[in-house]
Every structure is written in C-alpha cells, then in structure tokens.
Enzyme design. Structure first.
Site, PDB file in Angstrom:
ATOM      1  N   ASN A   1       0.844  -1.192   0.000  1.00 28.89           N
ATOM      2  CA  ASN A   1       0.000   0.000   0.000  1.00 28.89           C
ATOM      3  C   ASN A   1       0.878   1.239   0.000  1.00 28.89           C
ATOM      4  O   ASN A   1       2.039   1.198   0.421  1.00 28.89           O
ATOM      5  CB  ASN A   1      -0.926   0.019   1.229  1.00 28.89           C
ATOM      6  CG  ASN A   1      -2.197   0.803   0.974  1.00 28.89           C
ATOM      7  OD1 ASN A   1      -2.320   1.517  -0.017  1.00 28.89           O
ATOM      8  ND2 ASN A   1      -3.153   0.674   1.874  1.00 28.89           N
ATOM      9  N   HIS A   2       0.323   2.355  -0.468  1.00 32.34           N
ATOM     10  CA  HIS A   2       1.001   3.636  -0.353  1.00 32.34           C
ATOM     11  C   HIS A   2       0.834   4.167   1.073  1.00 32.34           C
ATOM     12  O   HIS A   2      -0.218   3.993   1.693  1.00 32.34           O
ATOM     13  CB  HIS A   2       0.396   4.661  -1.319  1.00 32.34           C
ATOM     14  CG  HIS A   2       0.814   4.468  -2.741  1.00 32.34           C
ATOM     15  ND1 HIS A   2       2.003   4.939  -3.239  1.00 32.34           N
ATOM     16  CD2 HIS A   2       0.203   3.839  -3.770  1.00 32.34           C
ATOM     17  CE1 HIS A   2       2.104   4.623  -4.517  1.00 32.34           C
ATOM     18  NE2 HIS A   2       1.019   3.949  -4.872  1.00 32.34           N
ATOM     19  N   THR A   3       1.844   4.841   1.584  1.00 25.30           N
ATOM     20  CA  THR A   3       1.701   5.557   2.847  1.00 25.30           C
ATOM     21  C   THR A   3       1.213   6.970   2.556  1.00 25.30           C
ATOM     22  O   THR A   3       1.385   7.486   1.447  1.00 25.30           O
ATOM     23  CB  THR A   3       3.029   5.613   3.622  1.00 25.30           C
ATOM     24  OG1 THR A   3       4.021   6.235   2.793  1.00 25.30           O
ATOM     25  CG2 THR A   3       3.489   4.215   3.998  1.00 25.30           C
TER      26      THR A   3
END
Length: 545
Positions: free
Chosen positions: A110-112
């Site tokens: 996932n992207h932060t």
C-alpha cells in the site's frame, strides 16, 4: 495471437502441440533462472501473462492465465489458478487449491500517506502482506487489500472488497466485505483451539479467584471495595458474592455466609424496600426513592446476591407492591426514552426485577400491574429496530442498544418471554457492533460489549444472520480472553492505552461482568461448555428461578 488455453489453461495438457510445449518449457527455464524462483510440475503460465516478480513459487499444477500481472514476492501452493487479467502484487502467500477469478486484484502492499505535504507518489510503500489458506475460492472482480488473512475453505464472492480478515469457512461479499453465511460452520469443542483457550481461561480464573477477592477486601472496614483504595460499595459486596459463586461455587471466604446474608438483608429500607448507597462509614444512606439510580440497581445486585446465598429480601419492594397499572404506565411514559434510553432501560430493569422478587417472596402484586408492565413494553417497542426509544445524533444507536439490554434483561429474559421482533434486534445490534467508536480494540468496555452479547444471545433462536453473529462473537471473545490480569481479574475497560485509567483498573465489577460476557459469547459459538461455569446472578443467561 494467444492460444485458447491461455484463457483455459486446463486444455494445455490435452491440446498443446510439441512447439507449444517447447515454448512453455523455455518460459519455465527463464523464470527458474532467476533467484528465488521455483516452479513445480505441470505449471502453466500464459505467454501474455506479465510475470515481473522478485520471488516466485508456483506449486505443481498451478496455472496463470492470459493478461495476469504478477509482481513482488508471490508464493502459491499446488492446484491453484490465477485467471485472466488478475493482478497479484506485493507479498502474497496462498495455500493449495486456491482458485482466483478473472479481473481480481490481490494487493499485498500500500502507499503511505503520513506526510500531508508530500505527494502520494513520493511517499514510501509499506507491505504487511496477504495470507490465503487452502481450498479458497476467490470470485471475479474481487479486491483484497494489504494486511488481510483469508482462512482455509473461505469464499470471497464476486465483486467483494476485502479489507479485514476472513475466518476459515466463511462466505463473504459486498463492499466492504461482510459475512453472508458459512461454507463450513465453525467447530467448537475440547479439541478445537477455541475450546482449549476457553478451558485455559476458566482454569486460570478459578485458580486466581481467591487472590481477586482478597485484593478487593478492606479488612479495616470488613467490607469489599471494587479495587484497592476504593471506598466500599453495596455493589462491591454483591459482585464479590457473584465472583465467588461462579468461580468457587461458594460464598466469599472473607466472611461467613450467614453474616453476608444478614448484612445485605439489614441494609434494606423497610419503608420502601430499597437499598441506598453506602456513606463514608459503610452505612447505607436513606434511599432517595425509586428514581435513585443506585437504589434501582441494588434491586438487581442485592436481590441476586441474596438469591445466590440461598436467601432473599427481608421486606416487600413497594415500588411494585404498592402501585397501580395507571401509575406504573405513567412512570414508564415519563422515563427518558428519547435520547436517554439506557437510563430509561435501567429503571425498567429494576421494575421487572422487583416484580420477580415479589413473586418469589409471595407478596401480593396489585391486579394488572404485571400486565401493564409487559403491555407497555410490547406497545412501545419499535418494529424497525426491535427496541425502545430513538437513536441519538451523537452516538449512533448506542443508547437504544444499551437501553434494550437493560429493559429486556428485566422483562423478556428474566421471565423467559419471547422477544416481539428478534430479527430486528439482531439487525440493530450488528449495525452497532460495527461502530468503531465503541468496538475498536482500544475502546471496549464491559457495558457496551455485554449490551451487544446478551441481545444477540437472546435473539439467537431463529438463526437469523447467525454467521455474522458468530464473527462478532469471535472477535469480541478474542479481546475478552486476552484481558485477564493475573491475581486481579478484569478491568471494566479492555485494551485502554492508558493502563492507569480508572476504568481499566482490575476490580470486582469488571471481573463479574466479563466472566458473564465470556460465557455469552462462547455460547453463541457453541463452546460455553468448555468454561465449566454458567453465571447465575444479575447477568445470568437463563430464566430466573
């Protein structure tokens, strides 16, 4: 042009010619030449599949169809299928026999978004990974997000967006995915992990019951307090009786049973039949009247403590023996059901319990009073929620759910009368249990969890939404079983970050309530027999005798 077995890989073995087999062997050799890449026997990977993995393991007879996109660290067991145009990325581990439908995305990263001043595309990625068990069927157009674990024999219905763990054997669907029903119902018993965990919890509580009681004993005053340093209360004496009964099968060892009985009976005000709160000297104050919240609850706590000790109230409970149907109806009408349903249910519980003790004593109850009580509840219950009162704007359905537990406990449960709208009760409670303000891991308290567990248990007979009930019960039970404090019992609140918070401190009230909650949740899962106890006091699950 792609061969048709690119979209139907099971045809490759019977239809592919020598040239096709040779090209597939070259593809295998190219992948096996990469570090951390391993392919089992009879694996098929479509020529149009994009395999750009850092590590890859495909078990025997596993297939990857046309247009699939694979990146990251992927591990599949035997006899798995990754169908056309499926995306599998990040860290994903799957067992044997996992079937994945077309156009599905399984995203183990996932992207932060922790830095609001930095564009998302410049922020680092994070990976928790996705773990999928054996014999799992994942439909088409499903999305599985990072951090999810899918248990063995689960089914993810087409179009599901899976954001939370899926129990073994569950069929889930929707956005976000929720339990629809069970493919393989949960099994409980002494051989199951749940059964073993429940038995270990109960054994631990029984072994430490003496320490829990001794910790709360105020030897200087000869009374129990909820926790060390607290002032003694009426409820603490009653909670001590209930804890000792459920774990030791006896009265608390600090005081002879007859002395406890004499004290509790002596605290009752003969003029009203009520028991007031204790003053600083440990002497009960004159109860302010029926609208005194402490005195109303003592109808329950003192009455059931005396019952467990083989006794009962010494004087009539005049709140029901000296009323009329008209006065009782007016009293119920005047309770704050709009916006304060918990408070209103508190007093309805006391009325029902006063009727119960009056029956037990053989006191004369004026004609029509019991009928007026149950008639009011039946007339005023909402057919849309199955409950009394109206939800508030600030706290969802918290008030009506908590008020329902109190009002139904003293009426339908205590007298074993069927609920008027059990399925609507289940709908409302399950909706409430999704409210993370009250049911996230750090926000659980005994009142809110009990007020979910008991209504679900009370409405369980129809089997309505039983799979979803089991998921909620399992989740809440997991928190409860892990919250016992050695030598001290349970705090009222579970998982509260500030361990010095007063309502997280272990005490008699939290211990008594959570012991009952654990039984109710375990029984919803068919495993309460592993505990070796059944609560018999205020929070008893069966009709009062």
């Amino acid at each position: 042009m792609s061969a048709r077995w690119d979209f139907s890989p099971w045809l490759f073995g019977s239809e592919a010619g020598p040239d096709d087999v040779a090209r597939q062997a070259e593809r295998h050799a190219e992948l096996r030449a990469r570090a951390d890449h391993a392919l089992g026997e009879s694996v098929y990977i479509a020529e149009s599949a994009n395999v750009d993995t850092d590590a890859l393991a495909l078990g025997a007879h596993t297939t990857v169809a046309a247009g699939a996109y694979l990146t990251g660290d992927l591990r599949f067991g035997e006899h798995c299928t990754v169908n056309a145009y499926t995306v599998v990325r990040g860290r994903v581990a799957a067992g044997d026999g996992v079937r994945i439908g077309a156009h599905t995305s399984i995203l183990g990263f996932n992207h932060t978004m922790s830095d609001p001043d930095l564009p998302v595309h410049r922020q680092p990625l994070e990976t928790q990974g996705i773990d999928i068990g054996d014999d799992v069927w994942i439909g088409s157009h499903v999305v599985v997000l990072d951090g999810v674990t899918v248990g063995d024999q689960a089914v993810l219905a087409a179009g599901a967006v899976v954001t939370k763990d899926v129990p073994a054997g569950a069929i889930v669907g929707g956005n976000p995915a929720k339990l629809i029903r069970w493919r393989v119902p949960p099994r409980a018993g002494t051989a199951s992990p749940l059964g073993a965990r429940l038995a270990a919890y109960a054994d631990r509580a029984r072994d430490q019951a003496g320490d829990v009681l001794a910790r709360a004993w105020d030897a200087a005053r000869g009374l129990f307090a909820d926790a060390p340093g607290d002032a003694p209360t009426v409820r603490a004496q009653c909670d001590a009786v209930e804890v000792a009964d459920v774990l030791l099968g006896s009265a608390p060892p600090q005081t002879p049973r007859d002395e406890v009985v004499a004290r509790l009976r002596g605290w009752q005000d003969p003029a009203t039949g009520l028991v007031g709160a204790l003053d600083a000297g440990g002497v009960p104050r004159q109860p302010a009247g029926f609208d005194d919240p402490d005195a109303a609850y003592h109808v329950l706590s003192v009455g059931y403590a005396l019952d467990l000790l083989g006794s009962g109230f010494a004087a009539p409970l005049r709140m029901v023996t000296e009323t009329t149907p008209e006065r009782l109806t007016a009293l119920l009408d005047g309770l704050p059901w709009r916006g304060g349903a918990w408070h209103a249910g508190h007093f309805a519980d006391a009325i029902g319990t006063a009727l119960h003790w009056s029956r037990r004593r053989g006191d004369a109850i004026p004609a029509g009073v019991e009928e007026a009580f149950f008639g009011w509840l039946l007339r005023r219950v909402s057919p849309w929620t199955g409950m009394w009162g109206e939800p508030g704007d600030a706290d969802g359905v918290l008030q009506i759910v908590n008020g329902f537990y109190r009002a139904s406990r003293g009426s339908f449960a205590q007298f074993s009368v069927p609920l008027p709208y059990p399925d609507r009760v289940v709908d409302t409670v399950l909706r409430h249990a999704e409210d993370e303000r009250f049911f996230s891991a750090g926000a659980l308290n005994a009142c809110n969890v009990l007020d979910v567990a008991h209504p679900l248990w009370l409405a369980r007979r129809s089997g309505y939404r039983s799979g979803e009930i089991a998921v909620v019960a399992e989740r809440l039970l997991d928190h409860a079983l892990g919250a016992w404090n050695d030598g001290a019992g349970h705090g009222f609140r579970v998982g509260w970050p500030a361990r010095t918070a007063r309502d997280a401190t272990p005490g008699l009230q939290g211990t008594e309530m959570w012991l009952s909650i654990v039984w109710l949740l375990a029984d919803l899962l068919g495993a309460s027999g592993e505990l070796g106890y059944t609560p018999r006091g205020v929070h008893r699950p069966v009709r009062a005798g």
